[in-house]
Structures are given as C-alpha cells and as structure tokens.
Scaffold this motif. Structure first.
Motif, mmCIF file in Angstrom:
data_model
loop_
_atom_site.group_PDB
_atom_site.id
_atom_site.type_symbol
_atom_site.label_atom_id
_atom_site.label_comp_id
_atom_site.label_asym_id
_atom_site.label_seq_id
_atom_site.Cartn_x
_atom_site.Cartn_y
_atom_site.Cartn_z
ATOM 1 N N PHE A 5 1.080 -1.375 -0.089
ATOM 2 C CA PHE A 5 0.146 0.036 -0.673
ATOM 3 C C PHE A 5 1.173 1.312 0.198
ATOM 4 O O PHE A 5 0.633 2.033 -0.144
ATOM 5 N N LEU A 6 1.904 1.538 0.953
ATOM 6 C CA LEU A 6 2.794 1.829 0.562
ATOM 7 C C LEU A 6 3.505 3.249 -0.721
ATOM 8 O O LEU A 6 4.069 3.504 -1.204
ATOM 9 N N LEU A 7 3.319 1.954 -1.116
ATOM 10 C CA LEU A 7 3.718 1.742 -2.859
ATOM 11 C C LEU A 7 3.200 2.615 -3.246
ATOM 12 O O LEU A 7 2.875 3.461 -4.956
ATOM 13 N N SER A 8 1.204 2.091 -3.396
ATOM 14 C CA SER A 8 0.187 2.909 -3.753
ATOM 15 C C SER A 8 0.037 4.359 -3.196
ATOM 16 O O SER A 8 -0.838 4.629 -4.405
ATOM 17 N N ILE A 9 1.161 5.407 -2.423
ATOM 18 C CA ILE A 9 0.190 6.139 -2.510
ATOM 19 C C ILE A 9 1.049 7.204 -2.754
ATOM 20 O O ILE A 9 1.097 8.400 -2.081
ATOM 21 N N LYS A 10 2.313 6.804 -3.994
ATOM 22 C CA LYS A 10 3.014 8.053 -4.460
ATOM 23 C C LYS A 10 2.138 8.899 -4.720
ATOM 24 O O LYS A 10 2.277 10.508 -4.841
ATOM 25 N N ALA A 11 1.055 8.941 -5.445
ATOM 26 C CA ALA A 11 0.148 9.971 -6.361
ATOM 27 C C ALA A 11 -0.292 10.560 -5.006
ATOM 28 O O ALA A 11 -0.905 11.555 -5.575
ATOM 29 N N ASP A 12 -0.341 10.182 -4.296
ATOM 30 C CA ASP A 12 -0.881 10.801 -2.867
ATOM 31 C C ASP A 12 -2.535 10.696 -3.320
ATOM 32 O O ASP A 12 -3.179 11.616 -2.989
ATOM 33 N N THR A 13 -3.157 9.823 -3.670
ATOM 34 C CA THR A 13 -4.554 9.479 -4.469
ATOM 35 C C THR A 13 -5.923 9.343 -3.170
ATOM 36 O O THR A 13 -5.399 8.873 -2.570
ATOM 37 N N GLY A 14 -6.771 9.883 -3.076
ATOM 38 C CA GLY A 14 -7.669 9.758 -2.703
ATOM 39 C C GLY A 14 -7.762 8.034 -2.280
ATOM 40 O O GLY A 14 -7.859 7.707 -1.103
ATOM 41 N N PRO A 15 -8.026 7.279 -3.226
ATOM 42 C CA PRO A 15 -8.580 5.953 -2.495
ATOM 43 C C PRO A 15 -7.229 5.323 -2.317
ATOM 44 O O PRO A 15 -7.413 4.367 -1.252
ATOM 45 N N ALA A 16 -6.063 5.637 -2.437
ATOM 46 C CA ALA A 16 -4.398 4.720 -1.671
ATOM 47 C C ALA A 16 -5.051 5.318 -0.256
ATOM 48 O O ALA A 16 -4.477 4.633 0.611
ATOM 49 N N LEU A 17 -4.878 6.606 -0.125
ATOM 50 C CA LEU A 17 -5.031 6.983 1.525
ATOM 51 C C LEU A 17 -6.498 5.976 2.170
ATOM 52 O O LEU A 17 -6.137 5.960 3.421
ATOM 53 N N VAL A 18 -7.171 6.011 1.308
ATOM 54 C CA VAL A 18 -8.606 5.335 1.701
ATOM 55 C C VAL A 18 -7.727 3.648 2.355
ATOM 56 O O VAL A 18 -7.931 3.480 3.656
ATOM 57 N N HIS A 19 -7.408 3.755 1.532
ATOM 58 C CA HIS A 19 -6.545 1.756 1.757
ATOM 59 C C HIS A 19 -5.894 1.630 2.624
ATOM 60 O O HIS A 19 -6.203 0.908 4.119
ATOM 61 N N ILE A 20 -5.327 2.744 2.880
ATOM 62 C CA ILE A 20 -4.511 2.720 4.034
ATOM 63 C C ILE A 20 -4.704 2.715 5.717
ATOM 64 O O ILE A 20 -4.425 2.194 5.755
#
Length: 558
Positions: A5-20
């Motif tokens: 998940f840490l890799l997925s939030i490099k774009a700082d996107t809302g869905p990724a933040l919700v995931h983490i």
C-alpha cells in the motif's frame, strides 16, 4: 498493514489513502489511520466525515468526533451534514436535524430540503413536509409531495401537486397520477389523466391505460387501448392483449391477435401463443391446428416434447422433437439427444448429436464427448472431442483435458491442455496448474501457473495459494498469496490470515494482519509509520520509531 500500500500512495490519491487508513484501522491502529482519513477528506472524499466520526465515537473519543463534524460547516464538507441530520432523526432529535438540513440547503444543496421533507413524512408530519417540498420547488419534489398526498387519499390536493410538477417540467407526473388513481380504484378519473399523459408520453400512457382496464376485466375497452398503443409504436401491445384474451378463455380471438403480433415482427409472440394456446387446449397431437405460423408450430412442438419428456413418455417426446427439427431448429436435435442420454440410451443420443453436428451445431460433438465420459466410455469420448476440435470448437481440447483429469489420467490431460494453450486458450494454463496442485504435483503446478502469469492471468494466484496451504507447504503458499496481493487482489491477504489461523499459526496470522507483507516475500516485521513517510506522502504522524530497513528504503528513496 501491507507495505504494498505504501507504494500505491506515491500519487497521494484519495483511494490509496483510504486503503491505507482502512488497513491501519482494521489492525486497531486508529491514531495512525486518522491522518490518512483527514488527508483523503481534504482531497474531496467528504463522505468519510460521518464515517470517521463514527469510528472516533466507537473508540470513546466523542470530543474529537464533534470537532470533526464541525468542519462540515465549511461548504466543501456540507454534504456530510445530511448524513449527520439523518442520524439525529433516528435518535428523535428532529428539530436539531431540521436545522442541519436547512444549513445544508443554504449552501446550495437543495436536495437537503427534499430529504428533510421525506423524513417528516416518515414520522407522520405530512403537512409540515409539504412546506419543505414546496420550498425545494424542483419537479421531483413536487411529484413526491403529490404521491404522498395520494397515499393518504387527499386526491384534490394530490392532483393539484401532480399538475404543478408537470408544469415545472416533470414528464412522468401526469402518467403517475393516472396510475395512482387506477390503483385506488378510481379508474374513470385515471383514464382522463392517461389521455392527458398521452400528449407527451403516448406509448407508455396508452399501454398503462390498457393494462389498468384489462386488470379490472374491462377487456373490450382494454383492447381498444392496446390497439392504440400498438399504433403509437408499442411492439408488445398486441401480444399482451392476446395474453389477456387467452387467460379469459377467448382462445380464437387470442389466436388472431397472436398471429397479428407475429406478422408485425414480435419475436416473443410465437412462444406465448404456443404455450398459452397449447397448454390450455391440451391438444398435443396437431400443432398446426393451433397456429398458422411455422415459428409458433416449432415452439408448440418443443413445449409438447418437453411436457412428454417430463412424464417419461420418451418415444412420444421424440416425435415432437422430430417435428421441431423438421422446421429447421438445431436446438430440438441437441435437446432430444440430452433427453436420451439422461435416460441411459447413450448410443441413440449419439445419433441425434451426429445429426445436430451435420446440421451445423458446433457444440454437438463436444456434448457427445461429455456424455460418453459420463458413461465411463472416455476413450470413445476423446474421439468426439478430437472431431470437435478439428471442426473449429476452440473449447474442445480443454474439455477433453478436464475429463481426463477428473478420471485421474493427468499425464494425458496435460497433452490436451498443451494443445488448448497452443491454440490460444490461455485459460487452459490456469486450469492445468490448479488440477496439478489438487493432484499433489505442486512443482509441476508452479511451472504451469508461471506460464499463466506471463499471459496476465493473475486471478489464479489466490486459488493456487490455498492448494499449497492445504498440502502443508506454508512457505510456498505465503509466497503465492503475496504475489496475488501485489497483483491487486487485496482480499488475498485476509484469506492468508484466516488460513494461517486455521492451520494453528496464530502468531504469524496476527503479524500478517497487522503489518502485512515485506518486500522480500515473507511476513513483515513490526513497524510504525515514521516521519520520513509523513514528510514524503503528506501523512502527518508523531510516531518516531524506525521502520524495518527494507521498509525505510521505501519511505526515504526519492
């Protein structure tokens, strides 16, 4: 929490933040989840406000929950107010809820006015609700108010509101008024409104009027409306009229309407005619007496064949399948073959499958192969699968392989799976891998699964992971579960957690649930989100413990 998940939030996107945030909260780490939720809210995911506030309240942190909800006074978060107001209504705090609905409406959210009105109606305050519907003013709100009044039998008021809704631009209000009047037994009034509705919504209004008349046994009047609906462009009006006639025993009239429906291109009319006229008259021996069209005669023959088959009258059923086949329908041949096969008359079934294949049925040869396999005549079945494959049936090779695998002939099955893969059936690689895993040939299974992954068939990963786990190969199972998670199947992690618990590995299960996978393929060591991660991804945290070395690289690497 999963490192992936840490890799997925490099774009700082809302869905990724919700995931983490969800993963942290699921692991009981609300303090670390909260900054991620807040960041997602700032990026526009305002639906999270009542959700996060609920999590805080559940944790006994009521002041923080209230502080968060106060942010809903900012227009950006105003839509969340309606959710809070709904909860207040459920708790009996109606006046406070109405205040919040009004605040939401004042920022331009007119839908809040309609919500408030709906809540008032549900509590039995219709007159007060009418004021809110009126202030909302949009056609939908006016329409709902009219419907609510009609429900209470306040017809003069209801019809006035329906008229207002129509004048405000609602295209369905006149027709809805008519339908509600009809349901209340005020059919003559309803017909006037159906006529008015027909000026703007002709087909639907005429059809509704016809149905309302037919349902009250005013069938002759209904027929006139069905005729008008057909002339206005309703393709099924003639058939529906025929159905009503047949249901009331007026079979000769019904047949005329069915025939007219068929002539105008209604493809469902032959089946309805064959079923309703045939079943009601119970004349199974002469379908030509019941309809003048070949298509209707086919369906009547097929219905007769099925009825006789269900009563185990096999020979009589075959006569009707033959009649249907003579009308040029391949389905009758394959259905007859299936009936014979289920009756144990396999050799006769093969004759019908052969006829179907010669007539152009691509599936008939493969179906014959399956029938022979079920009759423990698999070598003969393979000949039919071979013929099917050579005739262009791209699924025949894998079908043969599956029958061989089910019979325990795995080596010969692999030959057919290879043939299927060579012909472009990539799914056969997945199936072969899973079959090998279930047979305990795990090393070979891995080779086939790797080939499937090269074709982007990542969906097989979770299934093969479970097979390894059931065989006691824990390390390999975890490696495949991790690959499945990294490929985007986040449910694989939770499946792995439950599987570890089931296999008595509770400590490992809890560590995986809390910290996820590491980048080297195993279960991660304990870690806490540190300042490097917060600085890089905008996640504010006061936790200063060091990450494991491999996770630290993810946080610090620019």
């Amino acid at each position: 929490m999963q490192i992936s998940f840490l890799l997925s939030i490099k774009a700082d996107t809302g869905p990724a933040l919700v995931h983490i945030a969800n993963e942290l909260a699921y692991a009981g780490r609300l303090d670390e989840a909260l900054p991620c939720y807040l960041r997602a809210i700032e990026k526009g995911d305002t639906y999270l406000i009542p959700f996060v506030a609920g999590r805080l309240r559940s944790a006994g942190r009521r002041k923080e929950a209230r502080d968060l909800l106060k942010r809903a006074t900012i227009p950006q978060f105003m839509e969340s107010l309606t959710g809070v107001a709904d909860k207040l209504v459920l708790r009996g705090r109606l006046n406070r809820a109405l205040t919040l609905y009004q605040q939401a409406a004042d920022t331009g959210n007119s839908f809040a006015l309609r919500l408030a009105a709906n809540r008032l109606v549900s509590l039995g305050h219709l007159d007060e609700a009418l004021d809110w519907y009126d202030r909302c003013g949009d056609p939908t709100a006016l329409h709902i108010a009219a419907y609510r009044l009609g429900q209470q039998g306040r017809w003069p008021e209801a019809l006035t509101w329906y008229q207002r809704a129509a004048e405000a631009g609602s295209k369905k209000s006149l027709r809805s008024a008519a339908n509600q009047l009809a349901e209340a037994g005020r059919l003559d009034e309803a017909l006037n409104w159906f006529e008015r509705a027909a000026a703007t919504n002709k087909v639907a209004a005429l059809r509704d009027g016809a149905d309302a008349l037919a349902e009250t046994d005013r069938i002759d009047e209904a027929l006139q409306w069905y005729r008008r609906a057909h002339q206005a462009g309703d393709p099924s009006a003639l058939r529906v009229a025929a159905n009503y006639l047949a249901g009331r025993g007026r079979l000769e009239e019904a047949q005329d309407w069915y025939e007219e429906a068929v002539a105008t291109g209604d493809e469902s009319a032959p089946l309805e005619a064959a079923h309703r006229l045939g079943v009601r008259s119970e004349i199974w021996g002469a379908p030509e007496q019941l309809s003048k069209t070949p298509k209707a005669r086919f369906w009547l023959s097929l219905i007769a064949a099925r009825k006789l088959s269900s009563q185990d009258h096999i020979e009589e059923s075959l006569d009707f399948y033959e009649q249907a086949a003579e009308l040029g329908h391949l389905h009758a041949l394959t259905e007859a073959a299936q009936m014979l096969a289920k009756s144990g008359r396999v050799d006769e079934a093969l004759g019908w499958y052969e006829r179907a294949a010669r007539a152009g049925s691509l599936m008939a040869l493969r179906s014959a192969g399956h029938v022979l396999a079920e009759a423990n005549r698999l070598p003969e079945g393979l000949d039919w699968f071979e013929r099917a494959s050579r005739s262009g049936d791209t699924g025949a090779a894998q079908a043969a392989a599956n029958e061989l695998a089910s019979a325990g002939e795995m080596d010969e099955a692999l030959y057919w799976y290879e043939r299927a893969a060579s012909a472009g059936d990539d799914e056969s690689l997945c199936t072969a891998g899973l079959r090998l895993a279930r047979a305990g040939r795990l090393n070979e299974a891995e080779e086939w699964i790797e080939r499937a992954l090269n074709k982007s068939h990542v969906h097989v990963l979770a299934s093969v992971s479970e097979e390894f786990l059931h065989r006691g190969r824990i390390d390999q199972a975890l490696r495949w579960f991790r690959r499945s998670a990294m490929a985007g199947n986040w449910a694989s992690t939770r499946i792995a957690v439950e599987a570890l618990r089931t296999n008595g590995l509770g400590v490992e299960a809890e560590r995986l649930a809390t910290y996820g996978w590491d980048l080297r393929g195993g279960i991660s060591d304990a870690w806490v989100a540190g300042p490097q991660l917060g600085k890089k991804y905008g996640i504010h945290t006061s936790h200063l413990e060091e990450l494991p070395e491999h996770a630290k690289l993810v946080a610090d690497d620019d």
